[in-house]
Design a protein around this motif. Structure first.
Motif, mmCIF file in Angstrom:
data_model
loop_
_atom_site.group_PDB
_atom_site.id
_atom_site.type_symbol
_atom_site.label_atom_id
_atom_site.label_comp_id
_atom_site.label_asym_id
_atom_site.label_seq_id
_atom_site.Cartn_x
_atom_site.Cartn_y
_atom_site.Cartn_z
ATOM 1 N N LEU A 37 0.913 1.741 12.349
ATOM 2 C CA LEU A 37 1.901 0.979 13.117
ATOM 3 C C LEU A 37 1.536 -0.501 13.237
ATOM 4 N N ARG A 38 0.259 -0.825 13.114
ATOM 5 C CA ARG A 38 -0.172 -2.226 13.185
ATOM 6 C C ARG A 38 -0.328 -2.866 11.810
ATOM 7 N N ALA A 39 -0.097 -2.091 10.763
ATOM 8 C CA ALA A 39 -0.286 -2.604 9.402
ATOM 9 C C ALA A 39 0.662 -3.771 9.125
ATOM 10 N N GLU A 40 0.085 -4.808 8.520
ATOM 11 C CA GLU A 40 0.882 -5.989 8.185
ATOM 12 C C GLU A 40 0.918 -6.260 6.688
ATOM 13 N N GLY A 41 -0.018 -5.696 5.981
ATOM 14 C CA GLY A 41 -0.064 -5.946 4.540
ATOM 15 C C GLY A 41 -0.541 -4.711 3.796
ATOM 16 N N THR A 42 -0.546 -4.822 2.487
ATOM 17 C CA THR A 42 -0.924 -3.710 1.615
ATOM 18 C C THR A 42 -2.307 -3.164 1.961
ATOM 19 N N ARG A 43 -3.246 -4.060 2.207
ATOM 20 C CA ARG A 43 -4.614 -3.631 2.530
ATOM 21 C C ARG A 43 -4.626 -2.740 3.773
ATOM 22 N N ASP A 44 -3.859 -3.123 4.782
ATOM 23 C CA ASP A 44 -3.791 -2.334 6.019
ATOM 24 C C ASP A 44 -3.225 -0.943 5.754
ATOM 25 N N LEU B 27 0.684 4.577 0.970
ATOM 26 C CA LEU B 27 0.031 3.693 -0.001
ATOM 27 C C LEU B 27 0.962 2.618 -0.551
ATOM 28 N N PHE B 28 2.228 2.962 -0.671
ATOM 29 C CA PHE B 28 3.205 2.040 -1.273
ATOM 30 C C PHE B 28 4.333 1.780 -0.276
ATOM 31 N N PRO B 29 4.083 0.949 0.715
ATOM 32 C CA PRO B 29 5.064 0.725 1.782
ATOM 33 C C PRO B 29 6.370 0.092 1.309
ATOM 34 N N ASP B 30 6.340 -0.593 0.152
ATOM 35 C CA ASP B 30 7.553 -1.237 -0.353
ATOM 36 C C ASP B 30 8.204 -0.446 -1.480
ATOM 37 N N ILE B 31 7.934 0.851 -1.512
ATOM 38 C CA ILE B 31 8.473 1.728 -2.551
ATOM 39 C C ILE B 31 10.005 1.738 -2.482
ATOM 40 N N SER B 32 10.647 1.923 -3.622
ATOM 41 C CA SER B 32 12.117 1.880 -3.654
ATOM 42 C C SER B 32 12.717 3.060 -2.890
ATOM 43 N N GLN B 33 13.912 2.837 -2.387
ATOM 44 C CA GLN B 33 14.600 3.884 -1.628
ATOM 45 C C GLN B 33 14.875 5.107 -2.507
ATOM 46 N N ILE C 292 -5.824 1.214 4.069
ATOM 47 C CA ILE C 292 -6.823 1.717 5.016
ATOM 48 C C ILE C 292 -6.246 2.918 5.775
ATOM 49 N N ALA C 293 -4.989 2.821 6.214
ATOM 50 C CA ALA C 293 -4.330 3.950 6.886
ATOM 51 C C ALA C 293 -4.262 5.153 5.956
ATOM 52 N N ALA C 294 -3.953 4.912 4.681
ATOM 53 C CA ALA C 294 -3.902 6.003 3.702
ATOM 54 C C ALA C 294 -5.278 6.616 3.493
ATOM 55 N N GLY C 295 -6.321 5.800 3.569
ATOM 56 C CA GLY C 295 -7.684 6.322 3.449
ATOM 57 C C GLY C 295 -8.022 7.267 4.586
ATOM 58 N N VAL C 296 -7.614 6.914 5.802
ATOM 59 C CA VAL C 296 -7.830 7.800 6.948
ATOM 60 C C VAL C 296 -7.050 9.103 6.741
#
Length: 188
Positions: A31-38, A147-153, A41-45
């Motif tokens: 919920l606090r992720a702002e970029g791909t790296r964030d 992992l891919f937050p901007d994935i196509s619909q 990290i969430a995906a790693g958890v």
């Protein structure tokens, strides 16, 4: 007192508890992720949670650490993680609210049937293969979406459709296990 500790403090039970503790960590990171790296990290958890889920059952069976607590705790950790993931991801991809609705129907059915059969001193001998496949497909799909937050619909819709199909098959399989001619319910 000794048996009580042996029932609770097993490696599989501790791994299930660890998975429950990872839920707020994942939720906060996502919920606090702002970029791909964030998001990675969430995906790693999330991947760590999935890995511990796969390992705890194997350890329990191989080293005879199956406990009554573990039989209850493992699916609670699974379902709580899946539920949280679906809510987090539905906030980003609204089509997932439909999948969450189906998830709630399936899990409510499983809970009610489990309680009814427990009252009758019966239970399923374990998770059905379709349930294991459903869990795997759901987790893999959710990890992809994290992992891919901007994935196509279109890809999101495809993943949701796959999850819906697998979840419906699993629900049907469990209905047959509880109500079919060759019920898989056993005495406790």
């Amino acid at each position: 007192m000794h048996n009580w500790k042996k029932e609770i403090f097993t490696i599989p039970n501790l791994l299930s508890l660890f998975r429950l503790l990872l839920i707020p960590v994942y939720t906060t990171l996502f919920l606090r992720a702002e970029g791909t790296r964030d998001y990675w990290i969430a995906a790693g958890v999330l991947a760590l949670s999935t890995l511990t889920d796969m390992v705890d059952g194997k350890i329990a069976r191989k080293f005879n650490m199956v406990t009554r607590l573990g039989i209850v705790l493992d699916p609670i950790a699974d379902k709580a993680t899946q539920f949280t993931l679906l809510i987090c991801l539905a906030c980003r991809h609204p089509v997932l609210w439909y999948l969450l609705g189906l998830f709630l129907v399936k899990e409510s059915f499983m809970l009610v049937m489990g309680l009814v059969n427990l009252h009758r001193r019966k239970m399923l001998g374990g998770a059905l293969m379709s349930g294991k496949i459903c869990t795997t497909v759901l987790f893999v799909s959710m990890i992809i979406l994290v992992l891919f937050p901007d994935i196509s619909q279109g890809v999101v819709n495809l993943l949701v459709a796959l999850c819906v199909v697998v979840m419906l098959i699993s629900l049907a399989d469990y209905m047959v296990a509880y109500f079919g001619k060759q019920k898989k319910v056993q005495d406790i």
